[in-house]
Write a protein that holds these residues in place. Structure first.
Motif, PDB file in Angstrom:
ATOM      1  N   SER A 142       0.859  -1.194   0.000  1.00 19.72           N
ATOM      2  CA  SER A 142       0.000   0.000   0.000  1.00 19.72           C
ATOM      3  C   SER A 142       0.890   1.236   0.000  1.00 19.72           C
ATOM      4  O   SER A 142       1.655   1.442   0.927  1.00 19.72           O
ATOM      5  N   ALA A 143       0.776   2.019  -1.037  1.00 22.86           N
ATOM      6  CA  ALA A 143       1.559   3.253  -1.119  1.00 22.86           C
ATOM      7  C   ALA A 143       0.786   4.368  -0.436  1.00 22.86           C
ATOM      8  O   ALA A 143      -0.349   4.659  -0.798  1.00 22.86           O
ATOM      9  N   ILE A 144       1.397   4.973   0.565  1.00 20.82           N
ATOM     10  CA  ILE A 144       0.766   6.106   1.249  1.00 20.82           C
ATOM     11  C   ILE A 144       0.912   7.328   0.354  1.00 20.82           C
ATOM     12  O   ILE A 144       2.016   7.716  -0.015  1.00 20.82           O
ATOM     13  N   LYS A 145      -0.190   7.939  -0.003  1.00 22.50           N
ATOM     14  CA  LYS A 145      -0.167   9.082  -0.915  1.00 22.50           C
ATOM     15  C   LYS A 145       0.378  10.318  -0.197  1.00 22.50           C
ATOM     16  O   LYS A 145       0.255  10.441   1.030  1.00 22.50           O
ATOM     17  N   PRO A 146       0.967  11.247  -0.937  1.00 23.48           N
ATOM     18  CA  PRO A 146       1.604  12.410  -0.300  1.00 23.48           C
ATOM     19  C   PRO A 146       0.651  13.206   0.580  1.00 23.48           C
ATOM     20  O   PRO A 146       1.039  13.651   1.672  1.00 23.48           O
ATOM     21  N   TRP A 147      -0.595  13.407   0.142  1.00 23.22           N
ATOM     22  CA  TRP A 147      -1.531  14.196   0.952  1.00 23.22           C
ATOM     23  C   TRP A 147      -1.972  13.428   2.211  1.00 23.22           C
ATOM     24  O   TRP A 147      -2.275  14.038   3.220  1.00 23.22           O
ATOM     25  N   GLU A 148      -1.964  12.096   2.122  1.00 26.41           N
ATOM     26  CA  GLU A 148      -2.262  11.298   3.310  1.00 26.41           C
ATOM     27  C   GLU A 148      -1.124  11.426   4.323  1.00 26.41           C
ATOM     28  O   GLU A 148      -1.357  11.633   5.524  1.00 26.41           O
ATOM     29  N   LEU A 149       0.106  11.309   3.816  1.00 28.37           N
ATOM     30  CA  LEU A 149       1.255  11.399   4.705  1.00 28.37           C
ATOM     31  C   LEU A 149       1.353  12.777   5.346  1.00 28.37           C
ATOM     32  O   LEU A 149       1.746  12.905   6.518  1.00 28.37           O
ATOM     33  N   LYS A 150       0.967  13.811   4.617  1.00 27.19           N
ATOM     34  CA  LYS A 150       0.985  15.161   5.175  1.00 27.19           C
ATOM     35  C   LYS A 150       0.077  15.255   6.398  1.00 27.19           C
ATOM     36  O   LYS A 150       0.446  15.844   7.425  1.00 27.19           O
ATOM     37  N   VAL A 151      -1.116  14.672   6.297  1.00 30.51           N
ATOM     38  CA  VAL A 151      -2.037  14.670   7.441  1.00 30.51           C
ATOM     39  C   VAL A 151      -1.461  13.851   8.585  1.00 30.51           C
ATOM     40  O   VAL A 151      -1.492  14.276   9.749  1.00 30.51           O
ATOM     41  N   MET A 152      -0.918  12.689   8.272  1.00 28.03           N
ATOM     42  CA  MET A 152      -0.354  11.825   9.309  1.00 28.03           C
ATOM     43  C   MET A 152       0.781  12.526  10.047  1.00 28.03           C
ATOM     44  O   MET A 152       0.868  12.477  11.284  1.00 28.03           O
ATOM     45  N   LYS A 153       1.637  13.197   9.299  1.00 30.23           N
ATOM     46  CA  LYS A 153       2.733  13.935   9.928  1.00 30.23           C
ATOM     47  C   LYS A 153       2.207  15.081  10.771  1.00 30.23           C
ATOM     48  O   LYS A 153       2.747  15.365  11.858  1.00 30.23           O
ATOM     49  N   GLY A 154       1.150  15.738  10.289  1.00 30.50           N
ATOM     50  CA  GLY A 154       0.562  16.835  11.052  1.00 30.50           C
ATOM     51  C   GLY A 154       0.011  16.363  12.385  1.00 30.50           C
ATOM     52  O   GLY A 154       0.146  17.044  13.405  1.00 30.50           O
ATOM     53  N   VAL A 155      -0.613  15.191  12.379  1.00 32.76           N
ATOM     54  CA  VAL A 155      -1.107  14.620  13.636  1.00 32.76           C
ATOM     55  C   VAL A 155       0.064  14.310  14.564  1.00 32.76           C
ATOM     56  O   VAL A 155       0.026  14.610  15.767  1.00 32.76           O
ATOM     57  N   GLY A 156       1.112  13.706  14.007  1.00 30.65           N
ATOM     58  CA  GLY A 156       2.281  13.383  14.826  1.00 30.65           C
ATOM     59  C   GLY A 156       2.898  14.612  15.472  1.00 30.65           C
ATOM     60  O   GLY A 156       3.347  14.559  16.619  1.00 30.65           O
ATOM     61  N   GLU A 157       2.896  15.729  14.747  1.00 27.44           N
ATOM     62  CA  GLU A 157       3.471  16.967  15.289  1.00 27.44           C
ATOM     63  C   GLU A 157       2.627  17.550  16.416  1.00 27.44           C
ATOM     64  O   GLU A 157       3.157  18.170  17.336  1.00 27.44           O
ATOM     65  N   ARG A 158       1.317  17.355  16.369  1.00 28.03           N
ATOM     66  CA  ARG A 158       0.435  18.001  17.335  1.00 28.03           C
ATOM     67  C   ARG A 158       0.005  17.097  18.488  1.00 28.03           C
ATOM     68  O   ARG A 158      -0.344  17.591  19.560  1.00 28.03           O
ATOM     69  N   ALA A 159      -0.014  15.794  18.251  1.00 27.33           N
ATOM     70  CA  ALA A 159      -0.532  14.882  19.268  1.00 27.33           C
ATOM     71  C   ALA A 159       0.415  14.786  20.457  1.00 27.33           C
ATOM     72  O   ALA A 159       1.640  14.693  20.288  1.00 27.33           O
ATOM     73  N   TYR A 160      -0.172  14.777  21.642  1.00 26.38           N
ATOM     74  CA  TYR A 160       0.643  14.536  22.843  1.00 26.38           C
ATOM     75  C   TYR A 160       1.255  13.142  22.765  1.00 26.38           C
ATOM     76  O   TYR A 160       2.429  12.957  23.090  1.00 26.38           O
ATOM     77  N   LYS A 161       0.472  12.160  22.354  1.00 20.29           N
ATOM     78  CA  LYS A 161       0.966  10.803  22.176  1.00 20.29           C
ATOM     79  C   LYS A 161       0.355  10.185  20.935  1.00 20.29           C
ATOM     80  O   LYS A 161      -0.823  10.384  20.631  1.00 20.29           O
ATOM     81  N   LEU A 162       1.151   9.419  20.213  1.00 20.80           N
ATOM     82  CA  LEU A 162       0.670   8.514  19.183  1.00 20.80           C
ATOM     83  C   LEU A 162       0.607   7.129  19.821  1.00 20.80           C
ATOM     84  O   LEU A 162       1.598   6.672  20.426  1.00 20.80           O
ATOM     85  N   LEU A 163      -0.519   6.454  19.679  1.00 21.11           N
ATOM     86  CA  LEU A 163      -0.772   5.230  20.431  1.00 21.11           C
ATOM     87  C   LEU A 163      -1.134   4.062  19.508  1.00 21.11           C
ATOM     88  O   LEU A 163      -2.280   3.596  19.497  1.00 21.11           O
ATOM     89  N   PRO A 164      -0.194   3.572  18.714  1.00 27.45           N
ATOM     90  CA  PRO A 164      -0.488   2.375  17.915  1.00 27.45           C
ATOM     91  C   PRO A 164      -0.698   1.173  18.829  1.00 27.45           C
ATOM     92  O   PRO A 164      -0.301   1.188  19.997  1.00 27.45           O
ATOM     93  N   VAL A 165      -1.306   0.119  18.279  1.00 25.47           N
ATOM     94  CA  VAL A 165      -1.652  -1.023  19.111  1.00 25.47           C
ATOM     95  C   VAL A 165      -0.464  -1.939  19.399  1.00 25.47           C
ATOM     96  O   VAL A 165      -0.549  -2.796  20.280  1.00 25.47           O
ATOM     97  N   THR A 166       0.639  -1.779  18.657  1.00 20.85           N
ATOM     98  CA  THR A 166       1.847  -2.555  18.929  1.00 20.85           C
ATOM     99  C   THR A 166       3.080  -1.692  18.700  1.00 20.85           C
ATOM    100  O   THR A 166       3.040  -0.687  17.982  1.00 20.85           O
ATOM    101  N   GLN A 167       4.189  -2.120  19.264  1.00 23.06           N
ATOM    102  CA  GLN A 167       5.457  -1.444  19.034  1.00 23.06           C
ATOM    103  C   GLN A 167       5.913  -1.629  17.590  1.00 23.06           C
ATOM    104  O   GLN A 167       6.540  -0.742  16.998  1.00 23.06           O
ATOM    105  N   HIS A 168       5.596  -2.780  17.025  1.00 24.76           N
ATOM    106  CA  HIS A 168       5.938  -3.042  15.630  1.00 24.76           C
ATOM    107  C   HIS A 168       5.287  -2.016  14.711  1.00 24.76           C
ATOM    108  O   HIS A 168       5.917  -1.503  13.784  1.00 24.76           O
ATOM    109  N   LEU A 169       4.031  -1.686  14.976  1.00 22.08           N
ATOM    110  CA  LEU A 169       3.343  -0.679  14.176  1.00 22.08           C
ATOM    111  C   LEU A 169       3.955   0.700  14.409  1.00 22.08           C
ATOM    112  O   LEU A 169       4.081   1.499  13.466  1.00 22.08           O
ATOM    113  N   ALA A 170       4.353   0.986  15.640  1.00 21.66           N
ATOM    114  CA  ALA A 170       5.015   2.263  15.920  1.00 21.66           C
ATOM    115  C   ALA A 170       6.275   2.413  15.067  1.00 21.66           C
ATOM    116  O   ALA A 170       6.524   3.474  14.479  1.00 21.66           O
TER     117      ALA A 170
END
Length: 383
Positions: A142-170
């Motif tokens: 699955s190729a993450i599209k540039p506009w999708e990654l932009k949103v994901m990065k924006g969340v990472g910059e603002r979120a107090y914590k990112l909480l994936p369900v496993t360390q592998h996913l992190a």
């Protein structure tokens, strides 16, 4: 910091069960319901429905837990309509007397992350984000599209914590470019519903529950291994349950000459029915090509049932030889050997220990406490 305070939590999610897709993102709903053990939780969601021509608003409340779902006609492409309707749904909830939350809990970063960022910036309340998506893993292609990654990065910059369900996913998220402060909170299991297994007479019963999407769950590989197992041991039975298309798997089983009295295929079941089947099984088997940490593994352990799984995603963070067996993805020989071994070793698994592990790590109470600690820390850091 007063850790007994009851908070108002707004859940926003890219996936959530609705009337047309009742199992989509059901793990998100379970997270929200777990948090509602201690806090006031409102889930606001917007979903396109091609069967309607006008907007429909559905509200449900059960104790501390509420849902506000806006069904709308699919007038525009998803990229444009999703933020429009999700924002509209949140403002409608507020206009009808809903209170501004103490914290926003986002689930699945894209596309709902766009509106999570919007309300985080507008209200100045903390944001935390859970992630479940397997698309970060390279083997999904699955190729993450540039506009999708932009949103994901924006969340990472603002979120107090990112909480994936496993360390592998992190680790996969970080490799994809999503930087932030990471911790993990697993999927939740209703350990009261999935209680200790019951005894049964008859053959050794294997159970598989999934979406049945073969590229992901590799049901065909499981059927190949089971057909070979039957050549060596006819006192076995395989039950396959899923909300996907059973037809190709039924045809595959016929082509492999698997007798109809040795296998069953069933469609979508309620969670109560799944719990009943878990308790009547001797082993749960999952032969996926990729995963994070599916709920069904914790559900099996909660009933005292050992698990055979392919060693993918973060499953090995929990599954060891005391709880079942790991095999390499796609290796049907290893799967066959594991199925043979688990029959021979079935009485060596401590069923009470399996259940205790599930209660400690995946129960509603455990997940509520894990999220609560993050919430209190996020709010304290904001002050």
């Amino acid at each position: 910091m007063e850790k007994v305070k009851k908070l108002r939590i707004l859940f926003l999610s890219s996936w959530f069960p609705d009337r047309n897709q009742p199992t989509l993102g059901n793990f998100v709903k379970r997270h929200a319901q777990a948090v509602a053990l201690k806090h006031d939780v409102v889930v606001v969601h917007a979903v396109a429905d091609s069967s309607i021509s006008e907007e429909e608003w559905v509200h449900q409340k059960d104790g501390n837990y509420e849902e506000y779902i806006l069904y709308h006609p699919p007038k525009w492409p998803r990229y444009f309509r999703h933020p429009k309707y999700l924002r509209k749904a949140v403002y409608k909830y507020l206009d009808e007397g809903g209170e501004r939350p103490d914290l926003i809990h986002l689930n699945v970063l894209y596309p709902a992350g766009r509106q999570a960022i919007h309300f985080h910036d507008e209200w100045g309340v903390p944001l935390v984000a859970s992630e479940h998506w397997t698309g970060y893993h390279n083997n999904t292609h699955s190729a993450i599209k540039p506009w999708e990654l932009k949103v994901m990065k924006g969340v990472g910059e603002r979120a107090y914590k990112l909480l994936p369900v496993t360390q592998h996913l992190a680790s996969a998220m970080e490799k994809a470019g999503v930087k932030g402060s990471y911790d993990t909170v697993a999927n939740v299991v209703d350990t009261d519903l999935f209680d200790r297994k019951s005894t049964h007479d008859g053959p050794f019963r294997f159970l598989h529950v999934s979406s049945l999407f073969d590229q992901h769950k590799n049901v065909s590989g499981l059927l190949n291994a089971f057909a070979k197992l039957l050549e060596k041991n006819d006192k076995v039975f395989l039950e396959i349950i899923g909300d996907g298309d059973t037809t190709p798997h039924i045809e595959k089983a016929k082509a492999l000459n698997i007798p109809s009295d040795k296998i069953s295929f069933e469609g979508e079941k309620t969670i109560e029915e799944i719990a009943d089947r878990m308790k009547k099984s001797d082993a749960f088997v999952l032969f996926s090509n990729y995963e994070n940490l599916p709920c069904v593994i914790g559900e099996a352990w909660s009933t005292g049932t050992p698990v055979i799984s392919s060693d993918v995603g973060g499953i090995s963070e929990h599954l060891n030889q005391e709880k079942g067996m790991l095999v390499q993805p796609g290796n049907e020989g290893e799967l066959l050997a594991a199925m043979q071994s688990i029959i021979q070793l079935q009485h060596q698994y401590n069923r009470d220990d399996l259940r205790s592990y599930a209660v400690k790590h995946f129960s509603n109470e455990a997940i509520c406490e894990a999220f609560s600690q993050v919430y209190y820390q996020a709010i304290a850091a904001q002050k």
